[in-house]
Write a protein that holds these residues in place. Structure first.
Motif, short mmCIF file in Angstrom:
data_model
loop_
_atom_site.label_atom_id
_atom_site.label_comp_id
_atom_site.label_asym_id
_atom_site.label_seq_id
_atom_site.Cartn_x
_atom_site.Cartn_y
_atom_site.Cartn_z
N THR A 121 -2.01 11.58 14.64
CA THR A 121 -3.05 10.77 14.00
C THR A 121 -4.42 11.22 14.46
O THR A 121 -5.36 11.36 13.66
CB THR A 121 -2.84 9.28 14.32
N GLU A 141 -6.45 3.83 0.04
CA GLU A 141 -5.20 3.08 -0.05
C GLU A 141 -4.75 3.08 -1.50
O GLU A 141 -5.53 3.40 -2.41
CB GLU A 141 -5.37 1.64 0.47
N ARG A 188 0.42 4.32 -0.16
CA ARG A 188 0.01 5.42 0.71
C ARG A 188 0.52 5.20 2.12
O ARG A 188 1.13 6.08 2.73
CB ARG A 188 -1.52 5.55 0.70
N GLN A 189 0.25 4.01 2.66
CA GLN A 189 0.59 3.72 4.04
C GLN A 189 2.08 3.44 4.23
O GLN A 189 2.68 3.84 5.24
CB GLN A 189 -0.23 2.52 4.53
N ASP A 190 2.68 2.75 3.26
CA ASP A 190 4.05 2.26 3.43
C ASP A 190 5.13 3.19 2.90
O ASP A 190 6.31 3.02 3.21
CB ASP A 190 4.20 0.89 2.75
N ASP A 194 0.87 -1.17 0.00
CA ASP A 194 0.00 0.00 0.00
C ASP A 194 0.91 1.22 0.00
O ASP A 194 1.47 1.59 1.03
CB ASP A 194 -0.91 -0.01 1.23
N LEU A 244 3.07 8.12 3.42
CA LEU A 244 2.76 8.65 4.76
C LEU A 244 3.97 8.73 5.68
O LEU A 244 4.15 9.75 6.37
CB LEU A 244 1.65 7.79 5.38
#
Length: 409
Positions: free
Chosen positions: A177, A403, A146-148, A144, A151
């Motif tokens: 967060t 994602e 976006r997450q890995d 992912d 971000l």
């Protein structure tokens, strides 16, 4: 006898409603053609409020410099005097909600630590982090992005800028967060209160033991004997988080999606990894074409305003639709075409005028370097799901993907 004004039309849709979110560009086009100044509602979850919207480029740009449309609500701090500390720091104390001359004073002081040397240092850190993230993902086929990838980079940069040590990063991340999440969440107040307490403690530590970071720079920033108060410093940390973190990781994500959607433009960039001017131009076009922010904070009409023969009443909340302005054919040639060489490109993706996004240069820097490293090291990057399976978060006037599953190749 007063001159009669043309009634302001009501849009046949609600900003933020599912039907609007499914196809905002078509709704923007309708507004620009039929109701460049319109009345509608802004919907976010259970909250719905009346709003007046401007959709044409020239109107949005004019509004962003009009002193009759201040950010601070009519009544000012008297209306928010009873707010809890954390909400006050996010509202009346925030640079985003200040008007002149207080806004200029704060912006002048806040700009002091952002020296060319500090900016160059941040650029080196972004490149280092992008390489580290891709190395950490080396054994993964599908991730992912976006997450890995998108971000962690701006989060770490913000933590570095504020001078958060390794032992405090978990607590800082929890607060950040929460700050950027839905205020209706059960523990939102508790988490944000803790972030305020943590930031005050960090400010005290930086007073006693200054570091080579932006927070120390804010503490010592001075203009003609004037300095930021502790409340202003804490509020500014919150502003940096929103402007330099939330916008940036979504810009990186949107950049990747846009370039995957336009392989010929992506190829052109990959064939010119050292063409700094082309990369800078590409990021500007990504901000115009697929920028994460589609509108600013609403302004409040301080008086009845005659706007092209129509009246915006005193007290009305007015919102410039930046996403619409950036697709206005009166301002951009073939606005629905993605062109990384577009020039001129006077988009409003970061706003305009006194409230031009404080984190714009940082967002540009991080997005350019992160995407450049990504496409250089992973030239066969591709989506891991069909394009129509990518979904957007339900945030009105934001373009934020839930994602981004990709094959690194």
């Amino acid at each position: 006898m007063s001159t009669p004004t043309t009634p302001v039309p009501e849009a046949p849709f609600t900003i933020g409603a599912p039907e609007f979110a499914a196809d905002p560009l078509s709704h923007y086009a309708w507004l620009r053609e039929h109701a460049p100044l319109a009345r509608t509602r802004l919907e976010y979850g259970p909250v719905s409020q009346p709003i007046w919207v401007l959709s044409r480029y020239r109107d949005c740009r004019a509004m962003l410099t009009d002193p009759r449309l201040p950010r601070s609500p009519v009544g000012g701090s008297a209306m928010t005097a009873g707010l809890p500390e954390h909400l006050r720091l996010l509202s009346t104390e925030s640079l985003i909600m200040k008007d002149e001359p207080e806004h200029k004073r704060l912006r002048t002081l806040v700009s002091k630590p952002f020296t060319p040397k500090m900016t160059a240092k941040l650029g080196e850190r972004v490149r280092e982090l992008a390489v580290e993230r891709l190395d950490a993902l080396a054994d993964h086929d599908v991730v992912d992005l976006r997450q890995d990838f998108a971000l962690p980079i701006p989060y770490t940069v913000i933590a570095d800028m504020v001078g958060v040590g390794e032992t405090d990063r978990s607590r800082f991340r929890s607060g950040v967060t929460a700050l950027l999440s839905d205020r209706g969440a059960e523990d939102w107040d508790t988490q944000v209160r803790d972030l305020v307490a943590f930031t005050r403690d960090l400010v005290a530590r930086k007073h006693a033991d200054p570091g080579d970071d932006i927070l120390t720079g804010l503490i010592h920033a001075e203009e003609d004997g004037d300095r930021l108060s502790e409340d202003e410093i804490v509020s500014m940390v919150f502003t940096l988080v929103v402007a330099g973190y939330e916008t940036t990781y979504n810009l990186i994500t949107n950049a990747v999606v846009t370039l995957l959607d336009h392989p010929e433009q992506r190829d052109r960039l990959q064939q010119a990894p050292d063409d700094d001017a082309l990369w800078r131009s590409a990021i500007e076009e990504i901000v115009r074409y697929a920028g994460p922010v589609g509108g600013t904070k609403p302004a409040t009409a301080a008086e009845d305003i005659d706007w092209d023969g129509r009246t915006i009443p005193a007290g009305a909340s007015v919102l410039p639709l930046l996403g619409s302005a950036n697709r206005d054919p009166e301002a951009f040639d073939a606005p629905d075409r993605f062109d990384i060489t577009r020039s001129p490109n006077h988009h409003l993706g970061f706003g305009y005028g006194p409230h031009f996004c404080l984190g714009a240069n940082l967002a540009r820097l991080e997005a350019r370097i992160a995407v450049q490293v990504l496409l250089t090291r992973r030239p066969r990057l591709s989506l891991a799901v069909p394009r129509d399976e990518l979904t957007l978060e339900t945030m009105p006037l934001w373009t934020r993907y839930d994602e981004l599953p990709v094959r690194l190749g």
